[in-house]
Design a protein around this motif. Sequence first.
Motif, mmCIF file in Angstrom:
data_model
loop_
_atom_site.group_PDB
_atom_site.id
_atom_site.type_symbol
_atom_site.label_atom_id
_atom_site.label_comp_id
_atom_site.label_asym_id
_atom_site.label_seq_id
_atom_site.Cartn_x
_atom_site.Cartn_y
_atom_site.Cartn_z
ATOM 1 N N SER A 24 16.652 9.189 -6.190
ATOM 2 C CA SER A 24 17.224 8.151 -5.323
ATOM 3 C C SER A 24 16.148 7.503 -4.461
ATOM 4 C CB SER A 24 18.336 8.743 -4.451
ATOM 5 O OG SER A 24 17.837 9.491 -3.358
ATOM 6 N N VAL A 25 15.071 8.238 -4.168
ATOM 7 C CA VAL A 25 13.929 7.657 -3.454
ATOM 8 C C VAL A 25 13.172 6.697 -4.360
ATOM 9 C CG1 VAL A 25 11.721 8.140 -2.318
ATOM 10 C CG2 VAL A 25 13.687 9.655 -1.921
ATOM 11 N N ALA A 26 12.886 7.142 -5.564
ATOM 12 C CA ALA A 26 12.133 6.326 -6.514
ATOM 13 C C ALA A 26 12.866 5.029 -6.858
ATOM 14 C CB ALA A 26 11.863 7.126 -7.794
ATOM 15 N N ALA A 27 14.189 5.031 -6.757
ATOM 16 C CA ALA A 27 14.998 3.870 -7.132
ATOM 17 C C ALA A 27 15.122 2.835 -6.015
ATOM 18 C CB ALA A 27 16.393 4.328 -7.547
ATOM 19 N N GLN A 28 14.504 3.079 -4.861
ATOM 20 C CA GLN A 28 14.646 2.154 -3.737
ATOM 21 C C GLN A 28 14.089 0.768 -4.057
ATOM 22 O OE1 GLN A 28 16.335 2.769 -0.733
ATOM 23 N NE2 GLN A 28 16.940 4.531 -2.002
ATOM 24 N N THR A 29 14.819 -0.261 -3.635
ATOM 25 C CA THR A 29 14.364 -1.630 -3.827
ATOM 26 C C THR A 29 13.225 -1.976 -2.872
ATOM 27 O OG1 THR A 29 16.045 -2.476 -2.294
ATOM 28 C CG2 THR A 29 16.635 -2.374 -4.625
#
Length: 279
Positions: A24-29
């Motif tokens: 969920s961190v890696a997916a941050q915009t």
Amino acid sequence: MNNTVSIIVPCYNQAQYLDEALQSVAAQTYSDWECIVVSDGSPDNTEEVAQRWIAKDSRFKYLYQENSGVSSARNLGISHAKGIFILPLDADDKMAADYVALAHKALHENRSLKVVYCKSEKFGAETGVSILPPFSLFNLSRENMIFCNALFRKEDWASVGGYDVNMVHGLEDWEFWIAILKNGGDVNCIQTTGFYYRIKTESRQTKITNSHFKELFEYLSVKHADFFVSHYGSFQQLKTELAKKEEELDYQLKSEKFVIDLFCKTFLGFTVFNKSFKL
């Protein structure tokens, strides 16, 4: 200008959930972030999971300390953070992809803000929207309504000495928000769901005993006596108000007893009279 958001992820025996949190961190915009995973002496494969993410993305980092509690682990991570904005994330929770972008925008654009958080949902053993009271200092004096995954400035963390390492059994988030907000500063709850809180059948919260709660509340009451007195009045005033409430309740109970007794006497008397008349 340093706009880096440092995401701090303490981990103790949560390696089985860590991948989901870091995904969920890696997916941050919002791309200007670093993520510091802190193993709090975790005996599982926390380091192995963290190193896999470091190999994928250099924005991930890893630290280790002997087991000292979540407050100490967060403090260690924040002390190594290069960002001026801090966002804690527990290793078993996760964030929506746009949460960091929205929280950073709000905090960056408004200097009067000290804390930015959002709406949240539960997942895992229990699902649904988390219902929290709206923020106010008075509500904060009654209970915590800001979860750990809220954005704040590193300078505010430093100004209060960080998370209190004495609160090893829990309530460290509540104490931290009181510490940085009781002397001023605004709070903003973004009206979107950006945080997902995992509910487990067994967790640190479920293991807190009544004696632990008693110790924690007593510690909070002493450390932040000024804050609680400002919202509840002096202890003598509180004692007087409680005595007054007891008197009002006693009077009400006696009044209700009088009405009930009168009703019973009237009803029973009428019933006896009616039966006698029929005979």
